[in-house]
Design an enzyme around this catalytic site. Structure first.
Site, PDB file in Angstrom:
ATOM      1  N   LYS A  76       2.814 -59.851  34.597  1.00  0.00           N
ATOM      2  CA  LYS A  76       2.626 -58.483  34.112  1.00  0.00           C
ATOM      3  C   LYS A  76       1.229 -58.022  34.509  1.00  0.00           C
ATOM      4  CE  LYS A  76       4.924 -55.503  31.433  1.00  0.00           C
ATOM      5  NZ  LYS A  76       6.381 -55.304  31.339  1.00  0.00           N
ATOM      6  N   GLY A 181      17.170 -43.699  19.348  1.00  0.00           N
ATOM      7  CA  GLY A 181      16.557 -43.348  20.638  1.00  0.00           C
ATOM      8  C   GLY A 181      17.624 -42.886  21.606  1.00  0.00           C
ATOM      9  N   GLY A 183      16.820 -41.912  24.888  1.00  0.00           N
ATOM     10  CA  GLY A 183      16.132 -41.815  26.171  1.00  0.00           C
ATOM     11  C   GLY A 183      16.938 -42.575  27.212  1.00  0.00           C
ATOM     12  N   ASN A 184      16.243 -43.210  28.122  1.00  0.00           N
ATOM     13  CA  ASN A 184      16.925 -43.896  29.217  1.00  0.00           C
ATOM     14  C   ASN A 184      17.891 -44.966  28.705  1.00  0.00           C
ATOM     15  OD1 ASN A 184      16.786 -46.191  31.504  1.00  0.00           O
ATOM     16  ND2 ASN A 184      16.712 -44.157  32.382  1.00  0.00           N
ATOM     17  N   VAL A 185      17.405 -45.861  27.873  1.00  0.00           N
ATOM     18  CA  VAL A 185      18.238 -46.983  27.420  1.00  0.00           C
ATOM     19  C   VAL A 185      19.328 -46.502  26.451  1.00  0.00           C
ATOM     20  CG1 VAL A 185      18.227 -49.205  26.224  1.00  0.00           C
ATOM     21  CG2 VAL A 185      16.336 -48.610  27.735  1.00  0.00           C
ATOM     22  N   GLY A 186      18.925 -45.744  25.427  1.00  0.00           N
ATOM     23  CA  GLY A 186      19.881 -45.332  24.392  1.00  0.00           C
ATOM     24  C   GLY A 186      20.980 -44.437  24.924  1.00  0.00           C
TER      25      GLY A 186
HETATM   26  P1  NAD Z   1      12.469 -43.383  26.923  1.00  0.00           P
HETATM   27  O1  NAD Z   1      11.089 -42.860  26.850  1.00  0.00           O
HETATM   28  O2  NAD Z   1      13.367 -42.944  28.013  1.00  0.00           O
HETATM   29  O3  NAD Z   1      13.241 -43.040  25.542  1.00  0.00           O
HETATM   30  C1  NAD Z   1      12.700 -43.282  24.279  1.00  0.00           C
HETATM   31  C2  NAD Z   1      13.486 -42.475  23.253  1.00  0.00           C
HETATM   32  O4  NAD Z   1      12.995 -42.800  21.971  1.00  0.00           O
HETATM   33  C3  NAD Z   1      13.362 -40.964  23.390  1.00  0.00           C
HETATM   34  O5  NAD Z   1      14.644 -40.380  23.230  1.00  0.00           O
HETATM   35  C4  NAD Z   1      12.502 -40.578  22.181  1.00  0.00           C
HETATM   36  O6  NAD Z   1      12.812 -39.280  21.680  1.00  0.00           O
HETATM   37  C5  NAD Z   1      12.942 -41.620  21.205  1.00  0.00           C
HETATM   38  N1  NAD Z   1      12.066 -41.763  20.049  1.00  0.00           N
HETATM   39  C6  NAD Z   1      10.726 -41.661  19.977  1.00  0.00           C
HETATM   40  N2  NAD Z   1      10.333 -41.808  18.694  1.00  0.00           N
HETATM   41  C7  NAD Z   1      11.456 -42.036  17.967  1.00  0.00           C
HETATM   42  C8  NAD Z   1      11.718 -42.253  16.594  1.00  0.00           C
HETATM   43  N3  NAD Z   1      10.743 -42.278  15.682  1.00  0.00           N
HETATM   44  N4  NAD Z   1      13.009 -42.445  16.201  1.00  0.00           N
HETATM   45  C9  NAD Z   1      14.007 -42.399  17.067  1.00  0.00           C
HETATM   46  N5  NAD Z   1      13.825 -42.194  18.386  1.00  0.00           N
HETATM   47  C10 NAD Z   1      12.558 -42.003  18.815  1.00  0.00           C
HETATM   48  O7  NAD Z   1      12.314 -44.968  26.870  1.00  0.00           O
HETATM   49  P2  NAD Z   1      13.334 -46.051  27.436  1.00  0.00           P
HETATM   50  O8  NAD Z   1      13.036 -46.327  28.857  1.00  0.00           O
HETATM   51  O9  NAD Z   1      14.710 -45.676  27.003  1.00  0.00           O
HETATM   52  O10 NAD Z   1      12.842 -47.349  26.627  1.00  0.00           O
HETATM   53  C11 NAD Z   1      13.208 -47.544  25.260  1.00  0.00           C
HETATM   54  C12 NAD Z   1      12.871 -48.967  24.864  1.00  0.00           C
HETATM   55  O11 NAD Z   1      13.570 -49.887  25.706  1.00  0.00           O
HETATM   56  C13 NAD Z   1      11.403 -49.378  24.968  1.00  0.00           C
HETATM   57  O12 NAD Z   1      11.160 -50.347  23.964  1.00  0.00           O
HETATM   58  C14 NAD Z   1      11.320 -50.066  26.314  1.00  0.00           C
HETATM   59  O13 NAD Z   1      10.240 -50.977  26.382  1.00  0.00           O
HETATM   60  C15 NAD Z   1      12.652 -50.797  26.313  1.00  0.00           C
HETATM   61  N6  NAD Z   1      13.127 -51.175  27.653  1.00  0.00           N
HETATM   62  C16 NAD Z   1      13.360 -50.233  28.583  1.00  0.00           C
HETATM   63  C17 NAD Z   1      13.837 -50.598  29.831  1.00  0.00           C
HETATM   64  C18 NAD Z   1      14.155 -49.571  30.886  1.00  0.00           C
HETATM   65  O14 NAD Z   1      14.629 -49.957  31.972  1.00  0.00           O
HETATM   66  N7  NAD Z   1      13.982 -48.297  30.622  1.00  0.00           N
HETATM   67  C19 NAD Z   1      14.049 -51.970  30.140  1.00  0.00           C
HETATM   68  C20 NAD Z   1      13.805 -52.921  29.138  1.00  0.00           C
HETATM   69  C21 NAD Z   1      13.340 -52.504  27.886  1.00  0.00           C
END
Ligand code: NAD
Length: 369
Positions: A76, A181, A183-186
């Site tokens: 990292k 959430g 975002g991307n993952v959810g």
């Molecule tokens: P993202 O920024 O695309 O989405 C995050 C989401 O969380 C947004 O919809 C935001 O509105 C929401 N959010 C923020 N505060 C909140 C709250 N209090 N309650 C509910 N929702 C809330 O991020 P992502 O890429 O989807 O990543 C999410 C998690 O997954 C992180 O922990 C990240 O480290 C982990 N992760 C992501 C990936 C990836 O490929 N994107 C891979 C492994 C792990």
């Protein structure tokens, strides 16, 4: 020689600090283990990042890559920077210089990727400084990258949920799901689970939580999130506070946003059969022990959310091949979640401990060779 209080039999192998006052670069790379292959892990740019944090993230990558059976070790990087207060040009100089300074180890021992506050454009700059397309994954499509927007991690999380349901003899087309959430993952986890017939009854974002016991329609959710910026504007459901999402009785909860959201204060209110960790460290260890005692099955983060790094591997090896990436994610996550859940049952331990044992066995055996 400085003694590292976090060093152990697995690593770290190298810690490289990079300073360049001319461009304001202060960065660090921790290569935790290369037993299974080059160290792989993203670049985090925050004002508070430090060597110990980078080491902990590098170690998490060692386990994640070992468990996904990828020919990658764990690593990292961190760059101390307040990206919100700097110009794009300043950021570009810093990232380009970082790529250049790491030439002696990158891509031979370390391959970068996006992380917090870095994305595909930063990976372009990193490649410009480093000179090798192999120095990072998560690059823009025109450089042969597989874009994050295709939803590889959420796809893997959905498959992890499906296998966990099967493990408890539940049919994914019959279960109720809530997702913290969008975002991307959810959002991608919601998309695939909806397609398989699961009923998504609650989804939250930073503004609040949309809830309907009859189920939320994925396309409507996605449209309203894009148009208005929040899922709470979904029509035909109730709006709840974002914290209440963990208290709704449901078959599967997918935390996919913030760390430590299920903790000692709310764990007693959680009422679910399965929790699949889409986010990194969404449950404190103490709360996870409570859930384990109450027979809530928790699929740990480094098992469930490895879709992104599997996609990175395909990009690293083959370039822009999203179909291949999705096939590999499905095959690996199905296999590894099943192995972990079966091993946890055999050993009478929580899935996290079973997963760690398997990852450690793989790294130890590679170290011997
Ligand atoms: P993202 O920024 O695309 O989405 C995050 C989401 O969380 C947004 O919809 C935001 O509105 C929401 N959010 C923020 N505060 C909140 C709250 N209090 N309650 C509910 N929702 C809330 O991020 P992502 O890429 O989807 O990543 C999410 C998690 O997954 C992180 O922990 C990240 O480290 C982990 N992760 C992501 C990936 C990836 O490929 N994107 C891979 C492994 C792990």
């Amino acid at each position: 020689m400085r003694m590292l209080r976090f060093a152990d039999e697995f690593g770290p192998e190298k810690i490289i600090e990079v300073h360049n006052p001319k461009v304001g670069l202060m960065g660090v790379v921790v290569i935790d283990s290369t037993a299974l292959g080059v160290g792989k892990g993203g670049i985090r740019m925050t004002p508070t990042v430090n060597t110990e944090e980078v080491f902990r993230l590098a170690r998490a990558m060692t386990w994640k890559n070992a468990l996904a059976e990828l020919p990658f070790g764990g690593a990292k990087s961190g760059i101390i920077a307040d990206v919100k207060s700097m110009s794009l040009e300043q950021k570009r100089k810093i990232v380009t210089e970082f790529g250049k300074a790491l030439k002696p180890v990158c891509p031979s021992q370390y391959v970068a990727a996006p992380d917090v506050y870095t994305g595909e454009e930063e990976m372009r700059w990193f490649v410009e400084g480093n000179g090798s397309l192999k120095s990072t994954t998560g690059k823009p499509h025109d450089l042969g990258g597989i874009p994050h927007e295709l939803g590889s991690t959420g796809f893997g999380v959905a498959h992890a949920a499906r296998v966990a349901c099967e493990h408890l003899s539940m049919d994914v087309s019959n279960v109720t799901v809530s997702i913290e959430g969008f975002g991307n993952v959810g959002s991608f986890a919601a998309k695939f689970l909806s397609e398989w017939g699961a009923k998504i009854i609650a989804v939250s974002d930073s503004k609040g939580c949309a809830y309907s016991k009859d189920g939320l329609v994925f396309d409507k959710l996605s449209e309203v999130k894009h148009r208005t910026g929040s899922v709470i504007n979904y029509s035909g459901g109730e709006v709840l506070s974002h914290d209440s999402i963990f208290e709704i009785p449901v078959d599967v909860i997918i935390p996919a946003a913030l760390p430590d959201v299920i903790n000692k204060d709310n764990v007693s209110k959680v009422n679910a059969r399965i929790i699949v960790e889409g986010a990194n460290i969404p449950i404190t260890l103490g709360a996870e022990d409570v859930l384990d005692r109450e027979c809530t099955l928790v699929v740990p983060d480094f098992v469930a959310n490895s879709g992104g790094v599997i996609s990175s591997y395909v990009e690293y090896e083959y370039g822009y091949e999203p179909k291949k990436a999705f096939e590999m994610i499905e095959q690996k996550i199905k296999k590894n979640v099943k192995i972990v859940l079966d091993r946890a049952d055999e050993m009478c331990v929580k899935p996290r401990n079973a997963a760690l044992e398997i990852a450690k066995e793989r790294v130890r055996s590679a170290m011997k060779q």
